[in-house]
Design a protein around this motif. Structure first.
Motif, PDB file in Angstrom:
ATOM      1  N   HIS A 644       1.153  -1.236  -0.287  1.00 54.68           N
ATOM      2  CA  HIS A 644      -0.348   0.041   0.250  1.00 54.68           C
ATOM      3  C   HIS A 644       0.742   1.310  -0.357  1.00 54.68           C
ATOM      4  CE1 HIS A 644       0.981  -0.838   4.196  1.00 54.68           C
ATOM      5  NE2 HIS A 644       0.213   0.711   4.372  1.00 54.68           N
ATOM      6  N   THR A 645       2.243   0.962   0.120  1.00 58.19           N
ATOM      7  CA  THR A 645       2.807   2.469  -0.161  1.00 58.19           C
ATOM      8  C   THR A 645       3.210   2.956  -0.775  1.00 58.19           C
ATOM      9  OG1 THR A 645       4.925   0.791   0.749  1.00 58.19           O
ATOM     10  CG2 THR A 645       3.863   1.919   2.738  1.00 58.19           C
ATOM     11  N   ASN A 647       1.580   2.728  -4.155  1.00 58.91           N
ATOM     12  CA  ASN A 647       0.238   2.876  -4.731  1.00 58.91           C
ATOM     13  C   ASN A 647      -0.177   3.800  -5.669  1.00 58.91           C
ATOM     14  OD1 ASN A 647       0.556   5.489  -2.719  1.00 58.91           O
ATOM     15  ND2 ASN A 647      -1.368   5.613  -2.532  1.00 58.91           N
ATOM     16  N   ASN A 692      -6.624   3.446  -4.029  1.00 60.53           N
ATOM     17  CA  ASN A 692      -6.580   2.989  -2.766  1.00 60.53           C
ATOM     18  C   ASN A 692      -6.795   1.066  -2.553  1.00 60.53           C
ATOM     19  OD1 ASN A 692      -8.028   4.925  -1.837  1.00 60.53           O
ATOM     20  ND2 ASN A 692      -9.630   4.523  -2.700  1.00 60.53           N
ATOM     21  N   PRO A 693      -5.821   0.795  -1.566  1.00 59.00           N
ATOM     22  CA  PRO A 693      -6.023  -0.752  -2.016  1.00 59.00           C
ATOM     23  C   PRO A 693      -6.593  -1.437  -2.700  1.00 59.00           C
ATOM     24  CG  PRO A 693      -5.648  -0.035   0.497  1.00 59.00           C
ATOM     25  CD  PRO A 693      -6.071   1.221  -0.331  1.00 59.00           C
ATOM     26  N   ILE A 719      -2.670  -3.720  -4.935  1.00 58.06           N
ATOM     27  CA  ILE A 719      -2.348  -3.051  -3.946  1.00 58.06           C
ATOM     28  C   ILE A 719      -2.976  -3.396  -2.756  1.00 58.06           C
ATOM     29  CG2 ILE A 719      -2.097  -0.397  -3.295  1.00 58.06           C
ATOM     30  CD1 ILE A 719      -1.657  -0.617  -6.242  1.00 58.06           C
ATOM     31  N   PRO A 721      -3.585  -4.142   0.363  1.00 55.02           N
ATOM     32  CA  PRO A 721      -4.339  -3.278   1.363  1.00 55.02           C
ATOM     33  C   PRO A 721      -2.754  -3.383   3.337  1.00 55.02           C
ATOM     34  CG  PRO A 721      -5.440  -4.849   1.667  1.00 55.02           C
ATOM     35  CD  PRO A 721      -4.074  -5.099   0.022  1.00 55.02           C
ATOM     36  N   GLN A 725      -6.154  -3.709   7.062  1.00 57.44           N
ATOM     37  CA  GLN A 725      -7.630  -3.450   5.929  1.00 57.44           C
ATOM     38  C   GLN A 725      -7.505  -5.320   4.964  1.00 57.44           C
ATOM     39  OE1 GLN A 725      -6.746  -0.303   3.514  1.00 57.44           O
ATOM     40  NE2 GLN A 725      -7.020   1.406   5.316  1.00 57.44           N
ATOM     41  N   ARG A 726      -6.737  -5.840   6.306  1.00 55.95           N
ATOM     42  CA  ARG A 726      -6.677  -7.015   5.465  1.00 55.95           C
ATOM     43  C   ARG A 726      -8.032  -7.520   6.202  1.00 55.95           C
ATOM     44  NH1 ARG A 726      -0.222  -9.145   4.589  1.00 55.95           N
ATOM     45  NH2 ARG A 726       0.351  -6.864   4.019  1.00 55.95           N
TER      46      ARG A 726
END
Length: 981
Positions: A644-645, A647, A692-693, A719, A721, A725-726
């Motif tokens: 996610h870093t 993106n 966004n993820p 992407i 997360p 957020q997983r």
């Protein structure tokens, strides 16, 4: 007097690429096209160049090539390259080079590489050996049945897939993995430099004596085609044979030979390689002049290089005999025979004249309009001049001429319109109703009316009278610069700055087309309909060809420019002509251009797109570390999964088209990010930031400037997360929340339960205390009083018995004593029931047992008891109220046994299993008969008492004699647990 000019040749358009275009080196040795459409060019010293239609990319030794001097090139269906160099054969997969060794490990040179239809790769080594590639090594093949020197010159594949190799000594061998087998044996004096097996069954031989053909099956006789020395040959998709010469190239088609050199747009350098790409373009590699691309058929041209006297064309006309009349803005006139491309003599009276317009009437006569007040009529045997001084001033000019009906000719001038009927002129000007004297153009309509156009709008000449354009009020003031009518009556009007309008006089439907709808320009010099109903539009920025649908909307549009051979771009007004066979002629500032449609031309296919690079747009991090694999030739990671870093992503793509690379347009969409397709655009890369993820699919498709979009290429990536957020983390959090809620709820329930239990315990303790106190009070007060009354009644009875009193008084005293005794006994049972100890199962059972034994001790009936109560359940507590009801039921039952049963034995049994309790009383008397007659209050009372404590009471005969009474019930859970001491 007639003047004859030198020969006129058509110029064919070849696109030229050299080092200034980005090519690695101008000495190009070989050419190939890969599965994606790229053109690859090997050079002498410049490495390997890849061309995508617009740009070159060059690979050299620093890019892991085996050498910069590459003599031959072959590409298989997987994209793997086989390069022949002075240092041997090498295999290149886009990342690294693998050298190919020979069995003897000796150095060798590879001059030619070719692959057969079965996937085998062969190489000519040291000019005299032919090797078969096996893995990373070459196995040299043996030659059978030949004593001649084996210096190999060329290789070719037959239509049925056989690979053939020729030698300079006149032999041709079939190449197989088992060896070389001679199939053709020509004279040793016939030095074979190149061979070709075409699809018509002919074998073409390029020799030092020229080019010959023979039957490929019999090879019985040779037919001479040309005396040129041919170094390379190929067959195009239209059946033509192309040959690379020592100077230029040659095309053989249906018996006609056409040479290409510097005189008609090509090169005079040696041609070493030929290739027809998948779009039908012909490519030529030269030894020192780069590479040429031939985009046949599009446009050929006539200009000063081909023999014309000028390039700025003011007008042109084509006679029925095929004579092309050409005039120039700077003066002069040319006549060209289009059948032979030879110039024809110009009449002396027309020489050095300034000609504004040309036209052909219905009899085939050519009319020449001067840049002044006069016109010429040129017939086969004479030239007639018509002065127009009576109609226009000496400063006036003729602007346009058009044939009318029969012998009529309409002449547009700077002072109205003239009609020549074969004998005289009729003049129409502003006094007759024309919108101004300056008439640019006329158009004879299918209705017989004449449409005139000037700066102020349109007029109609009908039956010799001028009227306004009544078909449409908006178009009546349209300043048409060019006009045309289609076979179905549709009008097309071009303007200076408002584009084109098409109008149907029958339905009054009209549509406007400008650059917003895809035109090259809004300045329309020429409009013409061809026999297919297509609209040709000439502008100052190119030519457009429009196909309209039934509603007169643009179904397709094609732009012509340098790629098609139309190198002028800017056309001139009133210079367009469509011949009855569909050929299109147009005058420009660079000569005349001629379009002849080729029915055998490969139609442009819908373009395909492939991805060329996927990377982070703002750093140099290699994204392959986040993917499962990487494309061999391009920096495209497969199955990309970014943290996610990271993106932000730049996706590059391209659709290869070598016929119209400048027309390629793209539409793209990122599913989940873009709501609809974006574009069209010429850009070949897209940058997405702050994604966004989630999982994404990037879709892209291409077209050639129209609405026909090719198949969609898809690049999927993800992407990832952050851990919070997983799904597993969210599931874990939800589980923990659920568990926490459950735990809190359980703790709360336990807390409430403890409070309830505590309350119940306090309540029970309070109740027990009250019951104990009540029992004590009853025992101390009522019991003592009853005991005293009983003693007093006994004393009274004794006194009455000692006296002489009446029997009635004695009876009353006896009844009092008996009732007092009974009340005392019943009161004792009631007081015991009030005591909390009476709620214990053990105490209840003992009480019933003692009661039975005491009741029957003065009788002949024997009392038997049997209790089965586990030790751990002896202190089980019954609900309040149970004890008194059970006691009353069994007291009634025991009383009935004594009074009515006539029994000898009574059996009492009590059992407790878990929460189920059972009490039974049986006798061996006379029994009871069911159904019983009459009213039995005792039995009804017992049943009612059992129902009050939710128990079941069963009374049945006992076998072999007597009666059995059973009371069963279930102790509620909250009272069934043992008392905790």
């Amino acid at each position: 007097m007639w003047v004859v000019h030198t020969s006129v040749a058509q110029v064919y358009h070849f696109q030229h690429y050299d080092i200034f275009s980005g090519l690695g080196q101008s000495q190009v040795t070989d050419i190939e096209q890969d599965r994606l459409g790229y053109i690859w060019l090997s050079t002498r010293g410049g490495g390997l160049s890849r061309f995508d239609g617009l740009h070159f990319t060059t690979y050299r030794k620093e890019d892991n090539l085996p050498a910069n001097n590459i003599l031959s090139l072959e590409i298989d269906t997987k994209g793997t390259m086989y390069m022949g160099t002075p240092f041997g054969l090498s295999i290149y997969d886009g990342q690294r080079t693998r050298p190919v060794r020979t069995s003897d490990r000796e150095p060798y040179t590879v001059s030619s590489v070719i692959g057969d239809t079965k996937g085998n790769v062969y190489a000519i080594c040291n000019a005299s050996q032919l090797g078969l590639l096996l893995g990373d090594s070459l196995r040299f093949l043996k030659k059978n049945s030949s004593d001649r020197p084996s210096f190999f010159s060329d290789m070719s594949v037959t239509p049925d897939g056989k690979l053939m190799v020729s030698t300079y000594s006149g032999e041709i061998f079939e190449v197989t993995p088992k060896g070389l087998f001679r199939r053709y044996n020509f004279s040793p004096a016939l030095v074979l430099r190149s061979i070709l097996f075409d699809n018509q069954g002919l074998l073409w031989l390029g020799t030092d004596e020229g080019v010959f053909t023979t039957n490929a099956k019999t090879s019985s006789a040779l037919t001479a085609i040309s005396h040129d020395i041919v170094h390379e040959m190929t067959e195009a998709s239209d059946g033509s044979i192309w040959m690379g010469l020592s100077m230029g190239a040659l095309r053989y088609q249906q018996g006609n030979i056409l040479r290409f050199n510097a005189d008609n747009g090509f090169s005079n350098f040696m041609v070493r390689g030929l290739l027809e790409d998948r779009e039908g373009n012909l490519w030529f590699t030269t030894d020192g002049d780069g590479v040429y691309k031939f985009t046949n058929p599009a446009f050929t041209s006539l200009n000063t290089q081909t023999g014309l006297h000028g390039n700025t064309i003011s007008s042109l006309a084509l006679s029925p005999t095929g004579r092309l009349w050409v005039s120039y803005f700077d003066g002069g006139l040319d006549i060209v025979d289009t059948q032979t491309n030879r110039p024809l003599p110009v009449p002396l009276s027309l020489q050095r004249k300034r000609v504004n317009c040309l036209s052909v009437d219905n009899e085939g006569n050519v009319w020449v309009g001067l840049a002044g007040p006069g016109v010429y009529k040129v017939q086969t045997d004479k030239v007639t001049y018509f002065p127009l001084d009576d109609y226009i001033s000496s400063q006036g000019v003729t602007l346009f001429m058009q044939a009318g009906k029969g012998k009529e000719v309409w002449i547009s001038t700077s002072n109205g319109v003239l009609l020549y009927d074969g004998k005289s002129f009729q003049h129409f000007h502003s006094k007759e109703g024309l919108k101004g004297s300056f008439v640019r153009r006329t158009l004879l309509l299918q209705s017989g009316e004449l449409l005139t156009a000037g700066p102020r709008g349109l007029n109609v000449v009908r039956n010799g009278k001028v009227s306004d354009f009544q078909y449409d009020n908006e178009l009546a003031s349209f300043p048409a610069l060019s006009m045309a009518q289609r076979y179905d009556g549709l009008l097309a009007l071009g303007s200076f700055e408002d584009g084109v309008v098409v109008f149907d006089p029958k339905t009054k439907q009209k549509r406007f087309f400008t650059v917003k709808q895809g035109l090259c320009s809004n300045l329309i010099y020429n409009t013409s309909f061809d026999p297919k109903g297509r609209l040709w539009i000439g502008t100052e920025r190119g030519i457009d060809l429009l196909t309209l649908d039934a509603q007169f909307r643009i179904a397709s549009i094609r732009h012509f420019n340098e790629t098609d051979g139309f190198t002028a771009r800017e056309t001139n007004a009133n210079t367009a002509y469509v011949s009855p066979n569909g050929d299109f002629w147009i005058g420009t500032i660079k000569g005349i251009f001629h379009y002849r449609e080729n029915p055998k031309l490969r139609l442009p296919t819908t373009p395909k797109v492939h991805f060329t690079e996927v990377k982070s747009p703002f750093d140099t991090t290699n994204l392959v570390q986040f993917a499962k694999s990487k494309d061999t030739w391009y920096n495209v990671p497969n199955e990309l999964s970014l943290p996610h870093t990271r993106n932000q992503l730049k996706i590059s793509f391209i659709s290869i088209n070598h016929s119209h690379p400048d027309l390629v347009r793209y539409q793209y969409q990122l599913e989940g990010e873009d709501e609809a397709w974006l574009g069209p655009t010429e850009q070949t890369s897209v940058v997405y930031s702050h994604l966004n993820p989630g999982k994404y699919r990037f879709n892209v498709r291409a077209s050639l400037g129209d609405n026909r979009w090719g198949e969609t290429a898809v690049y999927a990536f993800e992407i990832v997360p952050p851990f919070y957020q997983r799904s597993w983390f969210i599931a874990l959090v939800i589980s923990l929340l659920i568990a926490s809620v459950g735990l809190v709820q359980q703790l709360y329930i336990q807390y409430r339960t403890r409070r309830v239990l505590a309350y119940e315990k306090l309540k029970q303790e309070a109740e027990a205390a009250i019951r104990v106190q009540l029992a004590q009070d009853f025992h101390d007060e009522l019991g003592n009083r009853l005991a005293a009354i009983r003693m007093q009644s006994s004393v009274l009875k004794l006194r009455y018995e000692s006296r002489e009193t009446g029997n009635e008084e004695k009876r009353i005293v006896g009844e009092i004593e008996k009732n007092v005794v009974r009340l005392f006994r019943d009161t004792k049972d009631f007081i015991w029931a009030i005591d909390p100890e009476s709620n214990l199962v053990k105490e209840l059972v003992l009480y019933i047992k003692d009661f039975g034994e005491n009741l029957l001790q003065d009788t002949t009936i024997r009392f038997h008891s049997n209790t089965t109560i586990p030790f751990e359940l002896e202190n089980v507590t019954l609900p309040p109220g149970w004890s008194i009801q059970v006691i009353m039921i069994f007291k009634e039952a025991l009383t009935n046994c004594i009074k009515h049963a006539q029994c000898q034995n009574i059996y009492f049994c009590a059992t407790l299993q878990g929460q189920n309790v059972s009490f039974s009383l049986e006798d061996d008397g006379c029994g009871i008969v069911f159904p019983t007659d009459g009213y039995h209050k005792g039995l009804n009372n017992m049943r009612q008492r059992a129902e009050k404590i939710h128990c079941s009471l069963a009374i049945a005969p006992r076998s072999p004699s007597g009666t059995a009474l059973t009371l069963t019930g279930t102790i509620p859970t909250k009272t069934a647990s043992p008392k905790i001491r």
